[in-house]
Design an enzyme around this catalytic site. Structure first.
Site, short mmCIF file in Angstrom:
data_model
loop_
_atom_site.label_atom_id
_atom_site.label_comp_id
_atom_site.label_asym_id
_atom_site.label_seq_id
_atom_site.Cartn_x
_atom_site.Cartn_y
_atom_site.Cartn_z
N HIS A 34 0.69 -9.18 10.20
CA HIS A 34 0.97 -9.48 8.79
C HIS A 34 2.06 -8.53 8.28
O HIS A 34 1.91 -7.33 8.31
CB HIS A 34 -0.32 -9.29 7.99
CG HIS A 34 -0.22 -9.71 6.55
ND1 HIS A 34 -0.34 -11.03 6.14
CD2 HIS A 34 -0.01 -9.01 5.43
CE1 HIS A 34 -0.22 -11.10 4.83
NE2 HIS A 34 -0.01 -9.88 4.37
N MET A 138 -5.17 -13.63 -2.55
CA MET A 138 -5.03 -12.18 -2.78
C MET A 138 -6.33 -11.67 -3.40
O MET A 138 -6.77 -12.16 -4.43
CB MET A 138 -3.86 -11.89 -3.74
CG MET A 138 -2.48 -12.17 -3.18
SD MET A 138 -2.11 -11.40 -1.59
CE MET A 138 -2.37 -9.65 -1.94
N ASP A 176 -6.40 -11.30 1.63
CA ASP A 176 -5.54 -10.12 1.75
C ASP A 176 -5.83 -9.12 0.62
O ASP A 176 -5.62 -9.43 -0.55
CB ASP A 176 -4.08 -10.60 1.67
CG ASP A 176 -3.06 -9.50 1.91
OD1 ASP A 176 -3.46 -8.37 2.21
OD2 ASP A 176 -1.86 -9.81 1.79
C1 DX5 Z 1 -0.87 -5.95 -0.72
C2 DX5 Z 1 -0.52 -6.48 0.65
C3 DX5 Z 1 -1.61 -6.33 1.66
C4 DX5 Z 1 -2.06 -4.94 1.92
C5 DX5 Z 1 -3.39 -4.94 2.59
O1 DX5 Z 1 0.14 -6.29 -1.60
O2 DX5 Z 1 -0.20 -7.85 0.56
O3 DX5 Z 1 -1.28 -7.00 2.86
O4 DX5 Z 1 -1.16 -4.24 2.68
O5 DX5 Z 1 -3.77 -3.63 2.78
P1 DX5 Z 1 -5.26 -3.12 2.63
O6 DX5 Z 1 -6.03 -3.75 3.74
O7 DX5 Z 1 -5.11 -1.66 2.75
O8 DX5 Z 1 -5.75 -3.55 1.27
ZN ZN Z 2 0.03 -9.16 2.38
#
Ligand code: DX5
Ligand code: ZN
Length: 219
Positions: A34, A138, A176
């Site tokens: 990702h 999200m 995510d």
């Molecule tokens: C946030 C990103 C995520 C994030 C996830 O804007 O899209 O992909 O990096 O990281 P964690 O798992 O630390 O929440």
């Molecule tokens: Zn992301």
């Protein structure tokens, strides 16, 4: 039921060692990578762009799951397709014409991902569901890794899963933000089949990536 897959976010990787980090993820059993692309405008943080993705693509045969948090996104889709993105995920708020941007992604034979912020309703994508390969829910406001999971977004996952079954559609449901060992089972039970994780993968259990991927998958 779809196989549960893990898409580690390289936002939490060591940026001075990205090539090695990606090879380690592949060896550890990650299903894809990702890549969080941020522009300091659509979200208040800035990360990497096409040249870095192009360089990293040469280091791995894994699927590149590219999450574009940039606006306006439309004119840049080609650059990310050329750089080697396999899945190109955009936010509806970042384009003037979502249907055109979906066509643009398809033009380059890439998988179409649409991401919904915690406050974005699923209504925005209902007319496009048969053209979408992946919906990225999200579970934090985008911009930074290490934020706290927002359980209220699970209602959207459940609703999408229901529609998917009713309409016999085949899109992936990815989540995510703030995914950890305490909430992975809940999100999978709600209907998610791809889990993005940065902090948990890279920082838990002293950075034992393999163990962390296995633990997230096993619920
Ligand atoms: C946030 C990103 C995520 C994030 C996830 O804007 O899209 O992909 O990096 O990281 P964690 O798992 O630390 O929440
Ligand atoms: Zn992301």
């Amino acid at each position: 039921m779809k196989k549960i897959q893990i898409s580690p976010s390289i936002l939490s990787a060591d940026f001075s060692q990205l090539g090695n980090e990606i090879r380690k993820l592949e060896e550890a059993g990650a299903d894809m990578i990702h890549v969080d692309v941020m522009d300091g405008h659509f979200v208040p943080n800035l990360t990497i762009g096409p040249p870095v993705i192009k360089a990293l693509k040469k280091q791995s045969s894994m699927i590149f799951d590219v999450h574009l948090m940039i606006s306006p996104v439309h004119k840049y889709i080609k650059d990310y397709a050329d750089a080697g993105a396999d899945i190109i995920t955009i936010h509806p708020e970042a384009t003037e014409d979502l249907s055109l941007s979906i066509l643009e992604i398809k033009k380059f034979k890439k998988k179409v991902g649409i991401s919904l912020n915690p406050k974005t309703k699923i209504d925005v994508i209902l007319n496009f569901l048969n053209q979408i390969d992946l919906i990225l829910i999200m579970s934090v406001n985008p911009g930074f890794g290490g934020q706290k999971f927002m359980p209220e977004v699970l209602n959207k996952v459940r609703e999408l899963k229901k529609i998917q079954i009713e309409k016999k559609l085949n899109f992936d449901i990815e989540i995510d933000g703030g995914i950890n060992f305490d909430n992975s089972k809940t999100v999978i039970d709600a209907g998610v089949n791809i889990l993005v994780s940065g902090t948990t993968i890279f920082k838990s259990n002293n950075g034992d990536i393999k163990k962390n991927i296995e633990l997230l998958k096993s619920k």
